[in-house]
Write a protein that holds these residues in place. Structure first.
Motif, short mmCIF file in Angstrom:
data_model
loop_
_atom_site.label_atom_id
_atom_site.label_comp_id
_atom_site.label_asym_id
_atom_site.label_seq_id
_atom_site.Cartn_x
_atom_site.Cartn_y
_atom_site.Cartn_z
N THR A 54 0.85 -1.18 0.00
CA THR A 54 0.00 0.00 0.00
C THR A 54 0.89 1.24 0.00
OG1 THR A 54 -1.60 -1.22 1.33
CG2 THR A 54 -1.92 1.16 1.16
N ILE A 55 0.48 2.26 -0.77
CA ILE A 55 1.19 3.55 -0.76
C ILE A 55 0.44 4.47 0.19
CG2 ILE A 55 1.93 5.53 -2.12
CD1 ILE A 55 2.22 3.76 -4.51
N LEU A 56 1.11 4.84 1.26
CA LEU A 56 0.54 5.72 2.27
C LEU A 56 0.92 7.17 1.97
CD1 LEU A 56 1.42 3.52 5.38
CD2 LEU A 56 -0.61 3.43 3.97
N PRO A 57 0.18 8.17 2.48
CA PRO A 57 -0.87 8.03 3.50
C PRO A 57 -2.28 7.89 2.95
CG PRO A 57 -0.30 10.33 3.26
CD PRO A 57 0.57 9.57 2.28
N GLU A 58 -2.51 8.07 1.65
CA GLU A 58 -3.87 8.11 1.14
C GLU A 58 -4.48 6.73 0.93
OE1 GLU A 58 -3.88 10.46 -2.35
OE2 GLU A 58 -3.37 12.32 -1.33
N LYS A 59 -3.64 5.68 0.81
CA LYS A 59 -4.12 4.31 0.63
C LYS A 59 -4.93 4.13 -0.65
CE LYS A 59 -6.04 2.47 4.21
NZ LYS A 59 -6.78 2.19 5.45
N LYS A 60 -4.65 4.95 -1.66
CA LYS A 60 -5.36 4.82 -2.93
C LYS A 60 -4.83 3.64 -3.74
CE LYS A 60 -6.77 9.64 -3.54
NZ LYS A 60 -6.64 10.84 -4.40
N HIS A 61 -3.52 3.41 -3.67
CA HIS A 61 -2.89 2.37 -4.47
C HIS A 61 -2.62 1.16 -3.59
CE1 HIS A 61 -2.32 5.37 -7.63
NE2 HIS A 61 -1.85 6.18 -6.70
N LYS A 62 -3.36 0.07 -3.86
CA LYS A 62 -3.20 -1.18 -3.12
C LYS A 62 -3.03 -2.32 -4.10
CE LYS A 62 -6.08 0.27 0.78
NZ LYS A 62 -7.26 -0.06 1.62
N VAL A 63 -1.97 -3.09 -3.95
CA VAL A 63 -1.70 -4.22 -4.83
C VAL A 63 -1.26 -5.40 -3.97
CG1 VAL A 63 -1.06 -2.80 -6.82
CG2 VAL A 63 0.69 -3.48 -5.16
N LYS A 64 -1.25 -6.59 -4.59
CA LYS A 64 -0.74 -7.77 -3.88
C LYS A 64 -0.17 -8.75 -4.90
CE LYS A 64 -5.06 -10.42 -3.65
NZ LYS A 64 -5.97 -11.15 -2.74
N THR A 65 0.78 -9.53 -4.45
CA THR A 65 1.44 -10.52 -5.29
C THR A 65 0.62 -11.81 -5.32
OG1 THR A 65 2.74 -11.47 -3.49
CG2 THR A 65 3.65 -9.54 -4.61
N ARG A 66 1.05 -12.75 -6.13
CA ARG A 66 0.43 -14.07 -6.15
C ARG A 66 0.91 -14.87 -4.94
NH1 ARG A 66 4.92 -14.14 -9.28
NH2 ARG A 66 6.24 -16.03 -9.27
N VAL A 67 0.19 -15.90 -4.61
CA VAL A 67 0.54 -16.77 -3.48
C VAL A 67 1.48 -17.86 -3.98
CG1 VAL A 67 -0.35 -18.35 -1.73
CG2 VAL A 67 -1.67 -16.32 -2.36
N LEU A 68 2.60 -18.03 -3.29
CA LEU A 68 3.55 -19.08 -3.59
C LEU A 68 3.43 -20.17 -2.54
CD1 LEU A 68 6.70 -17.05 -4.71
CD2 LEU A 68 4.87 -18.01 -6.11
N ARG A 69 3.22 -21.41 -2.98
CA ARG A 69 2.89 -22.50 -2.08
C ARG A 69 4.14 -23.11 -1.45
NH1 ARG A 69 -2.56 -22.28 -1.01
NH2 ARG A 69 -3.71 -21.82 -2.92
N LYS A 70 4.01 -23.41 -0.17
CA LYS A 70 4.96 -24.22 0.59
C LYS A 70 6.42 -23.80 0.37
CE LYS A 70 1.89 -28.24 0.59
NZ LYS A 70 1.43 -27.93 1.96
N THR A 71 6.72 -22.58 0.78
CA THR A 71 8.09 -22.09 0.69
C THR A 71 8.33 -21.04 1.77
OG1 THR A 71 9.69 -20.93 -0.72
CG2 THR A 71 7.38 -20.36 -1.02
N LEU A 72 9.57 -21.01 2.24
CA LEU A 72 10.00 -19.99 3.20
C LEU A 72 10.92 -18.98 2.55
CD1 LEU A 72 10.69 -22.24 6.33
CD2 LEU A 72 8.59 -21.04 5.71
N ASP A 73 11.25 -19.17 1.27
CA ASP A 73 12.08 -18.23 0.51
C ASP A 73 11.40 -17.94 -0.82
OD1 ASP A 73 14.31 -18.20 2.42
OD2 ASP A 73 14.62 -20.28 1.78
N PRO A 74 10.26 -17.24 -0.80
CA PRO A 74 9.51 -17.03 -2.04
C PRO A 74 10.20 -16.02 -2.96
CG PRO A 74 8.50 -15.82 -0.25
CD PRO A 74 9.60 -16.62 0.37
N ALA A 75 10.25 -16.36 -4.26
CA ALA A 75 10.79 -15.46 -5.29
C ALA A 75 9.62 -14.97 -6.13
CB ALA A 75 11.81 -16.19 -6.15
#
Length: 414
Positions: free
Chosen positions: A186-207
């Protein structure tokens, strides 16, 4: 001669009896006075004094002597730490335990020379509080490192963020000892831009290696923005687990020379628990003739911040339960960027049974978040089995039907 003698004897006995009775009455009055409760003003003064040291603010305690206090002040050296009344125990004495100073990230960057120079200065309570802010558990718990890059495209007037990878994440699934991580940004302080990555399964070092481009952001405004990365682990059957967060203020970061590679340690999420979950003002009215319940969600105040922007986008979800089964649901409109929201929205529920014995209402205050699951800020339940103000409010509307009754309620963790 016998008559005066008899009269004198009776007079003497009467006098002795009168004196004895008067003495007994005086003793009874004295004992009753000693067992009497103090006057109302004195009792009120006693009740007004809080004897718990953590709640006292510049109040004198019972057992604290002015002379011993002055003696302690004179014996304290100038450069030592000043202890106020809040540091005393219930008897007015100072504790003998010495505070343990935990390590913090700020101390790691200091050289021994700087540490010696700082040690020479007098220690203030604020500086001691900042040093001991991190506990040993937070320091030992490693949450991993986030790697990303920042860039500004002057031709397109776009701000570019590339989330590369994360390393050393903790395992949120105890059975498989792994995680299903993804990142919300999220880009603060206005919270207008919100994005998220894809989910990577069963990993502790996600690329991830995902690039997000934000258009329409002038370069002159970059210095006023802050990037907030939330690292989570996906859970199919319940709410996603929060691993940690990273906060990057862009003030002082120069992007005119090209792409900038950065990495930051993931820290534990900052949640204000001491201030509570806020309060909700609810008005209820039970119409026994029509067997309906009118619910008015009026206001919310002192809501905690759901992220580091300092503001939430709250709305209220109202669920009606009959014998622990939800039979109806409503929700209010979203109020943007405020910890003190005014809703003033009315809902009418039809009650399927006579009376309110098996009826309960649940209020969920949530933070609206586009593109992801909304987070529960606080929760409130009203019903005959509810404790505290929830049960009292419910009892009043049952005793006084056709009357609109409003009360403030403390929210609890959702």
């Amino acid at each position: 001669d016998e008559i005066p003698t008899v009269v004198g004897i009776f007079s003497a006995f009467g006098l002795v009896f009168s004196v004895s009775l008067f003495a007994w009455i005086c003793c009874q009055r004295k004992s009753s006075k000693s067992n009497k409760t103090p006057p109302y003003k004195f009792v009120h003064v006693l009740k007004g004094v809080d004897i718990y040291p953590e709640n006292l603010n510049s109040k004198k305690k019972f057992g604290a002597d002015d002379k011993s206090e002055a003696k302690n002040k004179s014996a304290t050296p100038k450069n030592s730490l000043h202890l106020d009344l809040e540091k005393r125990d219930l008897n007015g004495n100072f504790p003998k335990t010495t505070p343990k100073i935990q390590s913090s990230p700020d101390l790691e960057n200091l050289s021994p020379k700087h540490f010696v120079e700082r040690k020479k200065d007098s220690v203030s309570p604020d500086s001691l509080k900042s040093i001991t802010s991190l506990s040993s558990e937070d320091k030992q718990e490693k949450l991993g490192t986030l790697f990303f890059s920042l860039e500004y495209n002057f031709e397109k007037k776009a701000f570019v963020v590339n989330i590369k990878e994360a390393r050393g994440l903790p395992a949120m699934d105890e059975q498989s000892m792994t995680s299903d991580p993804y990142i919300k940004m999220t880009i603060l302080p206005e919270k207008k831009h919100k994005v998220k990555t894809r989910v990577l399964r069963k990993t502790l070092d996600p690329a991830f290696d995902e690039t997000f481009t934000f258009y329409g952001i002038p370069y002159s405004q970059i210095q006023d923005l802050t990037l907030h990365f939330m690292i989570l682990s996906f859970d199919r059957f319940s709410r996603d687990d929060v691993i940690g967060e990273v906060l990057i203020p862009l003030a002082g970061i120069e992007l005119s020379e090209g792409r900038l590679l950065m990495d930051r340690e993931i820290i534990k999420r900052n949640v204000r628990k001491s201030s509570g979950r806020g309060e909700l003002l609810i008005s209820l009215c039970y119409q026994s003739t029509t067997n309906t319940l009118t619910v008015v969600v009026l206001k919310a105040r002192h809501l905690p911040k759901s992220d580091l922007s300092g503001l939430s986008d709250p709305y209220v979800k109202v669920n009606l339960y009959h014998a622990k089964k939800r039979i109806s649901k409503k929700k209010t409109h979203v109020k943007k960027c405020t910890p003190n929201a005014v809703f003033n929205e009315l809902f009418v529920f039809d009650i399927p049974c006579e009376g309110l014995d098996d009826i309960s209402i649940e209020f969920l205050v949530l933070d609206s978040d586009r593109g992801s699951r909304n987070e529960v800020i606080g929760q409130l339940t009203l019903g005959s089995s509810a404790e505290g103000t929830g049960g009292e409010h419910w009892k009043e509307i049952c005793e006084y039907p056709r009357r609109q009754i409003a009360k403030w309620h403390m929210l609890c963790d959702g």
